[in-house]
Design an enzyme around this catalytic site. Structure first.
Site, mmCIF file in Angstrom:
data_model
loop_
_atom_site.group_PDB
_atom_site.id
_atom_site.type_symbol
_atom_site.label_atom_id
_atom_site.label_comp_id
_atom_site.label_asym_id
_atom_site.label_seq_id
_atom_site.Cartn_x
_atom_site.Cartn_y
_atom_site.Cartn_z
ATOM 1 N N ASN A 167 -10.113 -0.289 0.426
ATOM 2 C CA ASN A 167 -8.643 -0.235 0.396
ATOM 3 C C ASN A 167 -8.162 -0.807 -0.942
ATOM 4 O OD1 ASN A 167 -5.917 -0.740 0.683
ATOM 5 N ND2 ASN A 167 -6.077 -1.560 2.750
ATOM 6 N N CYS B 220 0.811 -1.231 0.000
ATOM 7 C CA CYS B 220 0.000 0.000 0.000
ATOM 8 C C CYS B 220 0.842 1.277 0.000
ATOM 9 C CB CYS B 220 -0.950 -0.012 1.186
ATOM 10 S SG CYS B 220 -1.898 -1.530 1.276
ATOM 11 N N HIS C 88 -3.024 6.817 2.660
ATOM 12 C CA HIS C 88 -3.518 5.523 2.196
ATOM 13 C C HIS C 88 -4.909 5.300 2.788
ATOM 14 C CE1 HIS C 88 -4.061 1.452 1.234
ATOM 15 N NE2 HIS C 88 -3.746 0.966 2.420
HETATM 16 O O1 UT7 Z 1 -3.488 -1.496 3.703
HETATM 17 C C1 UT7 Z 1 -3.084 -1.920 4.956
HETATM 18 C C2 UT7 Z 1 -3.904 -3.093 5.264
HETATM 19 N N1 UT7 Z 1 -4.760 -3.197 6.329
HETATM 20 C C3 UT7 Z 1 -5.155 -2.322 7.263
HETATM 21 O O2 UT7 Z 1 -4.805 -1.183 7.338
HETATM 22 C C4 UT7 Z 1 -6.075 -2.896 8.287
HETATM 23 C C5 UT7 Z 1 -5.776 -2.402 9.673
HETATM 24 N N2 UT7 Z 1 -6.742 -2.954 10.624
HETATM 25 C C6 UT7 Z 1 -8.030 -2.571 10.658
HETATM 26 O O3 UT7 Z 1 -8.452 -1.731 9.887
HETATM 27 C C7 UT7 Z 1 -8.913 -3.184 11.705
HETATM 28 O O4 UT7 Z 1 -8.138 -3.945 12.604
HETATM 29 C C8 UT7 Z 1 -10.025 -4.093 11.091
HETATM 30 C C9 UT7 Z 1 -11.055 -3.233 10.367
HETATM 31 C C10 UT7 Z 1 -9.429 -5.106 10.139
HETATM 32 C C11 UT7 Z 1 -10.755 -4.843 12.203
HETATM 33 O O5 UT7 Z 1 -11.285 -3.940 13.146
HETATM 34 P P1 UT7 Z 1 -11.042 -4.157 14.706
HETATM 35 O O6 UT7 Z 1 -11.768 -3.100 15.405
HETATM 36 O O7 UT7 Z 1 -9.559 -4.262 14.918
HETATM 37 O O8 UT7 Z 1 -11.770 -5.539 14.933
HETATM 38 P P2 UT7 Z 1 -11.172 -6.882 15.516
HETATM 39 O O9 UT7 Z 1 -10.221 -7.486 14.566
HETATM 40 O O10 UT7 Z 1 -10.737 -6.625 16.927
HETATM 41 O O11 UT7 Z 1 -12.470 -7.778 15.571
HETATM 42 C C12 UT7 Z 1 -13.550 -7.479 16.459
HETATM 43 C C13 UT7 Z 1 -14.655 -8.488 16.190
HETATM 44 C C14 UT7 Z 1 -14.174 -9.934 16.156
HETATM 45 O O12 UT7 Z 1 -15.170 -10.731 16.762
HETATM 46 P P3 UT7 Z 1 -14.989 -11.277 18.262
HETATM 47 O O13 UT7 Z 1 -13.749 -12.093 18.221
HETATM 48 O O14 UT7 Z 1 -14.873 -10.044 19.106
HETATM 49 O O15 UT7 Z 1 -16.241 -12.042 18.466
HETATM 50 C C15 UT7 Z 1 -14.120 -10.249 14.692
HETATM 51 O O16 UT7 Z 1 -14.312 -11.614 14.423
HETATM 52 O O17 UT7 Z 1 -15.237 -8.222 14.919
HETATM 53 C C16 UT7 Z 1 -15.286 -9.464 14.176
HETATM 54 N N3 UT7 Z 1 -15.226 -9.163 12.766
HETATM 55 C C17 UT7 Z 1 -16.308 -8.885 12.024
HETATM 56 N N4 UT7 Z 1 -17.604 -8.801 12.324
HETATM 57 C C18 UT7 Z 1 -18.455 -8.491 11.335
HETATM 58 C C19 UT7 Z 1 -14.125 -9.121 11.969
HETATM 59 N N5 UT7 Z 1 -14.484 -8.819 10.707
HETATM 60 C C20 UT7 Z 1 -15.832 -8.674 10.707
HETATM 61 C C21 UT7 Z 1 -16.772 -8.358 9.720
HETATM 62 N N6 UT7 Z 1 -18.069 -8.275 10.079
HETATM 63 N N7 UT7 Z 1 -16.432 -8.140 8.444
#
Ligand code: UT7
Length: 330
Positions: A285, A115, A255
Site C-alpha cells: 500500500n 490514499c 487503491h
Molecule cells: O490505505 C488504507 C489503509 N488500510 C487498509 O486498507 C487496511 C484495511 N484492513 C485490512 O486490510 C485488514 O484488516 C488487515 C490486513 C490490516 C488485517 O487483516 P484481518 O483479517 O482484519 O486481521 P485482524 O486484524 O482481524 O487480525 C487477525 C489476527 C490477530 O491475531 P489474534 O488477535 O486473532 O490472535 C492479529 O494480531 O492476525 C494477527 N495479525 C498478524 N499475524 C501475523 C495482525 N497482523 C499480523 C501479521 N502477521 N502481520
C-alpha cells in the site's frame, strides 16, 4: 463558453530500488509470508533509502510524466502534490519538487487526502484548468510511509510501501478526458487510521515519542469495513454523474491496499475482478501514490488505449473516498 475537455496527457511513476519481501519481515517480527499473502495479497514492497525523501520520489515520477507527455517542466503552471508523508510539516513538499524538476513557472501546493489523494489531486487539477486559472497541472502522489510505520508493529509495518506517481492534466481532444468525479469524506472520530503526534493537537514531546505516537496507528478491521463500502460507493457516484453504468468501465484502477477489499468491491459493483488492475503484490500500500503507480503500469503495458473508460477509485484516512471516470485520451 464551450466546455473544455480536460484529461491526462502523460503519466509516470518511480519506485525505490530496495525490495523488502514478506520473508524479510519474518526475520524481524512475529509474522509469516503466508499470513501476509493470504490476508492482504502483498508479497513485497519497496522502501526508500535513508537519503530519499518524498520530494525525491515525487520528482522522479514527475520527470517521467513530463517525458511521456513530451513537454518541458517550465510549461507546468501548477503542481499539486498528494501526500500524507511530506518532507516537513511546515514548508510544503510541492515547492521542493518544483525546484528539483525546474518547474520555475509553477505554483505549488500539497493536498492531504491520504490514499484518496491522487484522485482528489486529479479532480482539483481538472477544476483549475476548467476555470482558466491554470493550463497544465502536474499532479503527483508520493509517499515514504516506511518513515512513519513502527517496524515492530505487525499490524501496520507489513502493509505499506514507498513510491510515487505523476500525471499531467490539461486540455485534451474533444470527447475524451475526465468525464466525472466524486469526492467524499467523513470524519474518522475513533482514530481508525491516524498518526497522533507531531501536529497541533498532540505536539511531538518526549512522552509522545515514548508512546510511539509519531507512528501510524490503524484499527485494520474498521478501515476494512469502511473500504468495502467506500470503494463501490465512490465508483457508482462518479458513474452516476457521468450517466454511465458499471458495465461501461473497461478498467478499474483501485487503491492498492488489500486484495480482499478489491474482490469485495468487484462483487458489489458486478465488475469482474479481471477488469481491476492489481499490483499490490509487488508494492504493498503506497497510499496516495498507489493509484497513480497502477495507472502508469497499466498504460506502460499497453493495457489502456485511447477511448477506454477507466475508473480510478481511492479510500483512506480522514476518512476520504473518491473516484474519477476518465475516457483515455491517447
Ligand atoms: O490505505 C488504507 C489503509 N488500510 C487498509 O486498507 C487496511 C484495511 N484492513 C485490512 O486490510 C485488514 O484488516 C488487515 C490486513 C490490516 C488485517 O487483516 P484481518 O483479517 O482484519 O486481521 P485482524 O486484524 O482481524 O487480525 C487477525 C489476527 C490477530 O491475531 P489474534 O488477535 O486473532 O490472535 C492479529 O494480531 O492476525 C494477527 N495479525 C498478524 N499475524 C501475523 C495482525 N497482523 C499480523 C501479521 N502477521 N502481520
Amino acid at each position: 463558453m464551450a466546455q473544455k475537455n480536460i484529461g491526462i496527457i502523460g503519466v509516470g511513476a518511480y519506485l525505490p530500488e530496495k525490495v523488502v519481501t514478506n520473508f524479510d519481515f519474518e526475520k524481524i517480527i512475529d509474522t509469516s509470508d503466508e499470513w501476509i499473502r493470504t490476508r492482504t495479497g502483498i508479497e513485497e514492497r519497496r522502501f526508500a533509502t535513508e537519503n530519499q525523501a518524498t520530494s525525491d520520489l515525487g520528482a522522479e515520477a514527475a520527470k517521467k510524466a513530463l517525458e511521456n507527455a513530451g513537454i518541458s517542466a517550465d510549461e507546468i503552471d501548477m503542481i499539486i502534490l498528494a501526500t500524507a508523508t511530506p518532507d516537513y510539516l511546515v514548508q510544503n513538499t510541492a515547492c521542493i519538487i518544483q525546484e528539483l524538476i525546474g518547474a520555475k513557472n509553477a505554483g505549488a501546493i500539497d493536498v492531504n487526502a491520504a490514499c484518496s489523494g491522487f484522485v482528489y489531486g486529479l479532480a482539483l487539477a481538472k477544476g483549475m484548468v476548467a476555470s482558466g486559472i491554470n493550463k497544465k497541472v502536474l499532479v503527483i502522489g508520493a509517499e515514504v510511509f516506511s518513515r512513519i510505520v513502527d517496524m515492530e508493529d505487525r499490524n501496520t509495518c507489513v502493509l505499506f510501501g514507498d513510491g510515487a506517481a505523476a500525471a499531467i492534466v490539461t486540455e485534451v481532444e474533444c470527447g475524451t478526458g475526465i468525464i466525472s468525479e466524486f469526492l467524499g469524506a467523513e470524519a474518522d472520530k475513533t482514530g481508525s487510521l491516524r498518526t497522533i503526534a507531531g501536529g497541533s493537537k498532540v505536539p511531538l514531546t518526549r512522552e509522545a515519542l515514548d508512546k510511539k505516537e509519531n507512528f501510524i496507528q490503524m484499527k485494520g478491521q474498521d478501515v476494512f469495513k469502511f473500504a468495502v463500502k467506500a470503494l463501490p460507493k465512490a465508483t457508482l457516484e462518479a458513474l452516476d454523474k457521468a450517466s454511465m453504468k458499471a458495465s461501461d468501465i473497461d478498467m478499474v484502477i483501485p487503491h492498492q491496499a488489500n486484495v480482499r477489499i478489491i474482490e469485495a468491491a468487484s462483487k458489489r459493483l458486478e465488475i469482474p475482478i479481471e477488469r481491476f488492475y492489481l499490483n499490490l503484490n509487488k508494492y504493498g500500500n503506497t497510499s496516495s501514490a498507489s493509484i497513480g503507480i497502477a495507472l502508469f503500469e497499466a498504460w506502460e503495458k499497453g493495457l489502456i488505449k485511447k477511448g477506454d473508460v477507466i475508473a480510478l477509485t481511492g479510500f483512506g484516512a480522514g476518512l476520504t473516498y473518491a473516484s474519477v471516470i476518465i475516457k483515455w485520451s491517447y
